[in-house]
Design a protein around this motif. Sequence first.
Motif, short mmCIF file in Angstrom:
data_model
loop_
_atom_site.label_atom_id
_atom_site.label_comp_id
_atom_site.label_asym_id
_atom_site.label_seq_id
_atom_site.Cartn_x
_atom_site.Cartn_y
_atom_site.Cartn_z
N ARG A 30 -0.03 6.94 8.57
CA ARG A 30 -1.31 6.32 8.93
C ARG A 30 -1.40 4.90 8.36
NH1 ARG A 30 -7.20 9.13 8.93
NH2 ARG A 30 -8.25 7.44 10.04
N ILE A 31 -0.88 4.71 7.15
CA ILE A 31 -0.89 3.37 6.55
C ILE A 31 -0.01 2.43 7.37
CG2 ILE A 31 -0.16 2.02 4.53
CD1 ILE A 31 -1.02 4.41 2.80
N ALA A 32 1.14 2.96 7.82
CA ALA A 32 2.06 2.14 8.61
C ALA A 32 1.44 1.72 9.94
CB ALA A 32 3.36 2.90 8.83
N ALA A 33 0.53 2.54 10.45
CA ALA A 33 -0.09 2.25 11.74
C ALA A 33 -1.34 1.38 11.61
CB ALA A 33 -0.44 3.56 12.45
N LEU A 34 -1.72 1.08 10.37
CA LEU A 34 -2.98 0.38 10.12
C LEU A 34 -2.88 -1.10 10.48
CD1 LEU A 34 -5.47 1.72 8.87
CD2 LEU A 34 -4.71 0.89 6.64
N ARG A 35 -3.88 -1.60 11.22
CA ARG A 35 -4.00 -3.07 11.37
C ARG A 35 -5.09 -3.46 10.39
NH1 ARG A 35 -5.63 -3.36 17.12
NH2 ARG A 35 -5.39 -5.63 17.12
N THR A 36 -4.67 -3.95 9.23
CA THR A 36 -5.59 -4.01 8.09
C THR A 36 -6.83 -4.89 8.32
OG1 THR A 36 -4.11 -5.62 7.07
CG2 THR A 36 -3.95 -3.35 6.31
N ARG A 37 -6.64 -6.05 8.98
CA ARG A 37 -7.79 -6.95 9.12
C ARG A 37 -8.89 -6.37 10.03
NH1 ARG A 37 -6.86 -13.12 10.76
NH2 ARG A 37 -5.99 -12.06 12.57
N PRO A 38 -8.55 -5.99 11.29
CA PRO A 38 -9.64 -5.41 12.10
C PRO A 38 -10.18 -4.10 11.51
CG PRO A 38 -7.52 -5.25 13.24
CD PRO A 38 -7.31 -6.14 12.04
N TRP A 39 -9.33 -3.37 10.79
CA TRP A 39 -9.79 -2.13 10.14
C TRP A 39 -10.87 -2.44 9.10
CZ3 TRP A 39 -8.10 -0.58 4.97
CH2 TRP A 39 -8.46 0.72 4.62
N LEU A 40 -10.59 -3.45 8.25
CA LEU A 40 -11.58 -3.84 7.23
C LEU A 40 -12.87 -4.32 7.87
CD1 LEU A 40 -9.46 -5.83 4.60
CD2 LEU A 40 -10.86 -3.81 4.16
N LEU A 93 0.83 -1.21 0.00
CA LEU A 93 0.00 0.00 0.00
C LEU A 93 0.86 1.25 0.00
CD1 LEU A 93 -2.88 -0.89 2.48
CD2 LEU A 93 -3.16 -0.29 0.08
N LEU A 94 1.98 1.20 0.73
CA LEU A 94 2.87 2.35 0.77
C LEU A 94 3.55 2.55 -0.57
CD1 LEU A 94 4.45 1.88 4.30
CD2 LEU A 94 3.08 3.82 3.54
N ASP A 95 3.78 1.42 -1.26
CA ASP A 95 4.49 1.46 -2.53
C ASP A 95 3.58 1.98 -3.65
OD1 ASP A 95 6.72 0.90 -4.13
OD2 ASP A 95 5.70 -0.89 -4.91
N ASP A 96 2.36 1.46 -3.70
CA ASP A 96 1.44 1.83 -4.79
C ASP A 96 0.03 1.50 -4.35
OD1 ASP A 96 0.16 2.10 -7.41
OD2 ASP A 96 0.33 -0.07 -7.54
N LEU A 97 -0.86 2.47 -4.39
CA LEU A 97 -2.21 2.30 -3.86
C LEU A 97 -2.96 1.15 -4.53
CD1 LEU A 97 -4.44 3.30 -1.98
CD2 LEU A 97 -5.07 4.97 -3.73
N ASP A 98 -2.89 1.08 -5.85
CA ASP A 98 -3.67 0.06 -6.55
C ASP A 98 -3.07 -1.34 -6.40
OD1 ASP A 98 -5.88 1.60 -7.92
OD2 ASP A 98 -4.14 2.73 -8.58
N TYR A 142 -10.68 1.22 0.08
CA TYR A 142 -9.80 1.82 -0.94
C TYR A 142 -9.90 3.34 -0.91
CZ TYR A 142 -7.97 3.08 -5.51
OH TYR A 142 -7.26 3.66 -6.52
N ARG A 143 -11.14 3.84 -0.85
CA ARG A 143 -11.33 5.30 -0.87
C ARG A 143 -10.73 5.93 0.38
NH1 ARG A 143 -17.36 4.87 -3.57
NH2 ARG A 143 -16.52 4.35 -5.62
N ALA A 144 -10.82 5.24 1.51
CA ALA A 144 -10.26 5.78 2.75
C ALA A 144 -8.74 5.82 2.66
CB ALA A 144 -10.70 4.93 3.94
N VAL A 145 -8.15 4.71 2.24
CA VAL A 145 -6.69 4.62 2.26
C VAL A 145 -6.07 5.56 1.22
CG1 VAL A 145 -6.15 2.73 0.67
CG2 VAL A 145 -4.90 2.92 2.82
N ALA A 146 -6.86 5.90 0.19
CA ALA A 146 -6.38 6.86 -0.82
C ALA A 146 -6.07 8.21 -0.17
CB ALA A 146 -7.41 7.03 -1.93
N GLY A 147 -6.75 8.50 0.94
CA GLY A 147 -6.52 9.77 1.62
C GLY A 147 -5.56 9.68 2.80
N TYR A 148 -5.02 8.48 3.06
CA TYR A 148 -4.11 8.31 4.21
C TYR A 148 -2.68 8.64 3.82
CZ TYR A 148 -7.75 5.69 6.73
OH TYR A 148 -8.90 5.30 7.36
N ASP A 149 -1.93 9.23 4.76
CA ASP A 149 -0.50 9.41 4.51
C ASP A 149 0.26 8.15 4.96
OD1 ASP A 149 -0.46 9.55 7.28
OD2 ASP A 149 -0.19 11.72 7.34
N ALA A 150 1.57 8.13 4.67
CA ALA A 150 2.38 6.94 4.93
C ALA A 150 2.34 6.53 6.40
CB ALA A 150 3.82 7.21 4.50
#
Lengths: 247, 183
Positions: free
Chosen positions: B66-76, B11-16, B56-64
């Motif tokens: 915030r992405i690094a702090a994300l726990r992706t599974r419980p977040w989803l 995600l940090l490398d490329d959003l898509d 996807y729309r949320a993470v498009a607005g996140y900075d690095a």
Amino acid sequence: MNDDPLLARLAGLAVEAPAGLLDRIAARWIAVPSPIGELSVAWTARGVAYVHQGDGFTAAFRARFGRPLLPATRPPAGLVPALRTGRPSGPALDLEELGDFQRDVLRAVQAIPRGEVRPYAWVAARAGRPGAVRAVGTALARNPVPLLVPCHRVTRADGALGEYVFGPAAKQRLLLAEGVDLDRLDGLARERVFYLASDTTGVVCFPTCHNARRITPAHRHGFRTLGAARTAGYRPCRTCRPDLQAA
Amino acid sequence: MDCLDPVQKALLDDLDGGFAELYGAHRDVVFSTALRLSGRWADAEDLAAETFLRAYRAVAGYDAERIAALRTRPWLLTILMNIWRNCARAKSRRPPLDLREEPVDTVDPREGVEEAAMRRETGDELTELLALLPEEQRLAVLLRHVSDLPVSEIATVLRIPEGTVKSHVSRGLKRLRTLGGVR
């Protein structure tokens, strides 16, 4: 812990995501050739949603659709021939994200045959909003699927080609590539001729209508307005429908 | 950066490209949870698709950061739970338009006859029992034993303390055993 039959049965309620789910979320994209150079094309499960030329494709798609965009290995069936030939039997289009007016405008434009042009007012009338000529221009400037919805075939009533999503030069190239005689149109416009009538059929057409192109010089009569042609006894062509616009 | 999982790195490398990783890593847990929450295959597809789209729309607005702090599974799953709750609330607010209730359908049209028969034996009876639990117990049991989430992630998703998660799970299981025994 799955020795416990209840826990094992609960774990058994987990399922795999269906194979088609990703296509409901993400769009696919690929670069394809066209008469005006390479284009980037994106599509969803419903059809082609976006055609882009030049840099900034991903950012433009994201801003417009807010949907993940994943690379595809092959284009949807029919896309490449549709771009090459400009014929209407192309791939399905996804126009879901558009407003009703813009969708009606694009549908109207799809009715313009390859090698022919129509004025903005004609498109407005065909879209059911005869007064909205300027709004048609705006809707076409934001056409998400140029070439597939041939907005390059919509030109100004004064004979000028007018604006185009990919720039006026691309519009000219596309029209020439599909056989529109731009020099002839320009010559007619200089003489203030915007309609051609045949005294053998008694029919008046837009100059690019295939019926008008068949009129021999001896039987051809040019008119500046449809009203003048009607006064002279001609009826509007049922193919190109020059009567479909505000007078 | 070493503590980042492959999804976050992507995600940090490329959003898509990162989204493709995110989807690949969590599609089954999101879909399973959606299916057992809603009880219907078609609703589960809608819920799961909407969850990933909003993610996807949320993470498009996140900075690095915030992405690094994300726990992706419980977040989803938190996103999924929010959508599901909003849908349920909207449904309860407006009266049903059609008195003909659609048949309860958890069947994937592509599922084979054998699989369907097997699932019906193991699945439907148990989902009926689950539906009898109080909501907080049902969600806790579902996330713990169907979706296989650790207690800490369930606490995040349901916004309750871990101790409360554990007690909901154990009470829910106890109740399921009692209900199952009665049948």
